[in-house]
Scaffold this active site. Sequence first.
Site, mmCIF file in Angstrom:
data_model
loop_
_atom_site.group_PDB
_atom_site.id
_atom_site.type_symbol
_atom_site.label_atom_id
_atom_site.label_comp_id
_atom_site.label_asym_id
_atom_site.label_seq_id
_atom_site.Cartn_x
_atom_site.Cartn_y
_atom_site.Cartn_z
ATOM 1 N N ASP A 6 0.823 -1.208 0.000
ATOM 2 C CA ASP A 6 0.000 0.000 0.000
ATOM 3 C C ASP A 6 0.860 1.262 0.000
ATOM 4 O O ASP A 6 0.340 2.366 -0.099
ATOM 5 C CB ASP A 6 -0.934 0.011 1.225
ATOM 6 C CG ASP A 6 -2.324 -0.490 0.864
ATOM 7 O OD1 ASP A 6 -2.550 -0.814 -0.314
ATOM 8 O OD2 ASP A 6 -3.187 -0.554 1.766
ATOM 9 N N ASP A 26 -9.994 -8.747 11.592
ATOM 10 C CA ASP A 26 -9.792 -10.193 11.639
ATOM 11 C C ASP A 26 -10.857 -10.907 12.474
ATOM 12 O O ASP A 26 -11.475 -11.873 12.025
ATOM 13 C CB ASP A 26 -8.385 -10.512 12.154
ATOM 14 C CG ASP A 26 -7.925 -9.548 13.237
ATOM 15 O OD1 ASP A 26 -8.800 -8.901 13.842
ATOM 16 O OD2 ASP A 26 -6.722 -9.455 13.494
ATOM 17 N N ASP A 34 1.434 -10.947 8.388
ATOM 18 C CA ASP A 34 1.843 -9.557 8.556
ATOM 19 C C ASP A 34 3.272 -9.456 8.044
ATOM 20 O O ASP A 34 4.014 -10.435 8.073
ATOM 21 C CB ASP A 34 1.772 -9.148 10.037
ATOM 22 C CG ASP A 34 0.372 -8.716 10.434
ATOM 23 O OD1 ASP A 34 -0.483 -8.608 9.523
ATOM 24 O OD2 ASP A 34 0.121 -8.500 11.619
ATOM 25 N N ASP A 64 5.940 -8.592 9.076
ATOM 26 C CA ASP A 64 7.080 -8.930 9.928
ATOM 27 C C ASP A 64 6.998 -10.355 10.450
ATOM 28 O O ASP A 64 7.823 -10.761 11.251
ATOM 29 C CB ASP A 64 7.161 -7.967 11.114
ATOM 30 C CG ASP A 64 5.932 -8.066 11.992
ATOM 31 O OD1 ASP A 64 4.823 -7.967 11.440
ATOM 32 O OD2 ASP A 64 6.069 -8.251 13.209
#
Lengths: 265, 742
Positions: free
Chosen positions: B169, B313, B216, B218
């Site tokens: 993004d 989520d 995610d 990371d």
Amino acid sequence: MTTIAVLSIKGGVGRTTVAANLAVALAGGGDRVVAVDVDPRDQLALHLGLSPGGSPFGFASAALDGGLGGHTLERGAGRVGVLRFGAVGPRRRGALERCLAERPRLLRELLDELGTSVRYAVVDAAVGPSPWFHQALASCDLALVVATPDAACFATLPSLRAALDAGGRPAATRVLLNLADPGRRLARDVHALLGATFGDELLPITIHCDEALREALASQRPILTAAPSSQAADDFRRLADWTARFDGGRDAALRAVDAQPRGAR
Amino acid sequence: MRWQGTLLLAASAAALPALWAFVTTPLSAGPQLVLGLTLLGAALLLDRRRGAVATRMLAVCSVAVSLRYLYWRVTRTFEFDSPAAAVCGALLLGAELYAFAVLMLGFFQTVQPFGRHPTPLPKDPARWPTVDVFIPTYNEPRSVVRPTVLAALALDWPRDRLRVHLLDDGRRPAFRAFAAAAGARYVTRPDNLHAKAGNLNHALGVTDGELVAVFDCDHVATRSFLQLTAGWFLRDERLALVQTPHHFYNADPIERNTRQFRRVPNEGELFYGLIQPGNDFWNASFFCGSCAVLRRSALVEVGGIQTESITEDALTALRLQRRGWSTAYLSIRQAAGLATDTLAAHVTQRIRWAQGMVQILRVDNPLGGRGLGLAQRLCYLNAILHFLYAVPRLVFLAAPLAYLLFGLHICHTAAPVLLAYVLPHLVFARLANARQTGRFRYAFWDQVYETILAFYILVPTLTALLRPRAGVFKVTDKGATIEHGGLDRRLAWPYAAMLVALAVGLAVGAARLLATGGDDVGTVLVNAAWSAGSIVVLGAALCVAWEQPQRRATYRVAMQLRAMVTAPSGHTRSANLLDLSLGGCLLRLGDGIAVEPGDRVTVGLFAGEREHALRGNVVAAAGATLRVSFGELPLDEEARLVEVLFGRPDAWLDWDRRRAPDHPLASFATVVATGLGAIGRVAAAERRIAASATAVVAIAGAVSLLAQTGFHLQPLFDRLAQLPGAVLEQAALDSPPSQSGP
């Protein structure tokens, strides 16, 4: 006795180095080990700390005489018993080659003469296809084919297959990568190709490229005493461990086969 | 199983009248104390027994004792002599009822944690599902995202059935180039609508794999992630989700600043270790946004990732379950990520979680609507209710002030009776709770975790409750370094202010004790002890707000692997790896080797049968240890490093193995030491503030003393002068009977 033939179908892959150091590493476990040179260049004794041409007696004369004839083996580095190739003139060499062609398991017969107190015999055989190569191949329980991670060696793989098949395969064949250098891309790629070609026959243990190996040869000492904390020394210890395990597994397999009732097969 | 359930039901029905009698029979202080002590003795005996049955019996007893306490609280103590006391008293009782409700729901939720195992995949890989891996990113540095993408590309899965998508993004050219070089697909969209949820939904539109794995940016996966998770989708056609734990390999700010990394379970471990397996038993485990696999057809059916909550989520899982899809939780760490580095980032992240979960209560209340079973409703409800702890926690912290500062009696009873009722309730709840949560949450740390956040999630959660559509998704900062450290004053001031208020309360309480001559000594002591507890917890919060420096940009992971090193001369040494990070490693060699700092060496790492070579520079060589820095690695070497560091299937399995089991007293001592130590440190560092605070406390105490004695200090001095004599007299009165005893 378990006979391990260290073979190659290309020179310069470090076959004699592997044979000598494997013998020393196996002897380090406390077993009686003999190293036999089946290569007219007669280099193995040098690797094991013996002077070149020190004794006229060796594999060549024993083979021509059809037996050891009561000769005792020389004692090389790491208490390894050494049967060098021995000095042999051109005329006798022709006879020897004919003799080997006639008796493909002559080496085995000579080794059996040493008796059961010898646990391992490591045979360094000249580049194949050759009478020496086939003699070693036919007489061994385990054929260790030494390869190096380079294009030239990889190109010989098809002929290696052919040579192994022509010799009538021994009980087990394993390919050992010598001079491994995973920091180099080409070396990695050839290693991966070897894995893809030989599958489980490629040993998970490799002998790493190590300056200490060259220095050890220069001082005629095995790597295990010259540079015991080097990776190459560690590799040979692991190779010896693997060989001992292989041997134990083979024994167990043989016992299992023997234990089967007759007719069950 | 059916008749057992019926039997249980019958037994419960028979036990109800007995329970009712137990709960409602009033007792005076003495007999209640005896009852409480007897029950506690029984509880301690029961606690010595292992096994789920004892755990459940303890939980049942705990509920009964708590019900008795609450019944007494509501019927006997809910009387007030002023409107102000009524308000404070109602707040306190409300907080207690909330705590009880959450405890009950917690017992229910974790009654039978489900230890789900992986399901094997079919032998023929041609029958394995196709998988799209989504890695959404927005503004995270490339150094954080690179390992994640490389690890996703290295997943053990047929190459033709795995596609990795980097969803950027931030639309950064460097990321596009990296994705192309690494072999991942780079996906962008024209707008950033709905943040992460919108990003994932856009990606759903341009891909077609049967399964979607979300990481995610990371969260670095182990090689075996898909092998372990995907099997369940083939076995259960109505399965929409397999969630795995979020594991963090660096210390979060609480762990780092209290120096309890890997010693005390962190805040997340209770959720991933116990609550999610508990949810799984009730088919109510929910999506946590990362380290999960979803079935595309299920996601498409509910319209993709939901966007009406900033915790998209959990809402997505709720919607899936309303449509009859199952969810699963596999408690095997198959990915590792970066915890937030600073308390500020931690607070920001938790505000988002709290706000989002509370939004769900308003947007799609799990108690209402179609499609959910009762157990599922309760599990979701508890997940949401948990985040409403801000008001109760602050009430519990500040409650003693009502009496100490303002003289309000918010619990209409005498101190001994109160203790006789409340202590069994608290101890039972703690014991029963510890039985279930002990491995994942040490005693007293929950108070620290909640206190740190309560001040900050208070307004956001209340706002979300009133105006559920106002939330904004804030991206959590990761991978930052803290150069200097020190107290984060911006975050610490509420803790300090509350702490000073409690200290003032203590001073005023002491003054009241002196002035009134001990009429109210029980009440003052109870409130003083309570204040002291609050002060300790607030001190621990201050400790967390005191940032310890974090200069390393990559985190070293202690790791035992066989290794080797090759010097520039071509000489090698066999070695053992001691620690490894994305930036370098520490090796112990079999013997020293002739290298100097700055030398270029090759490090070989043996992971299973794979051998990985990495080039780096010697940083330090001392005797047989060697530290090597990798610097900027070429992409293929970086991929190999990521594989060794993160890829091994068992990389994180033993993470908590060496942790000591919880000893509540030891935990108590740790929290007290942490809290008091931090108060001392902060006072020493912020001398002016500390001096002012001390002055405020002293003046408040003095003024209160003067006010309560009506500026007539003579009687006080007289009483003080008489005090030693009175004590001696008392001792003299007490001694004869003991001498005349048998």
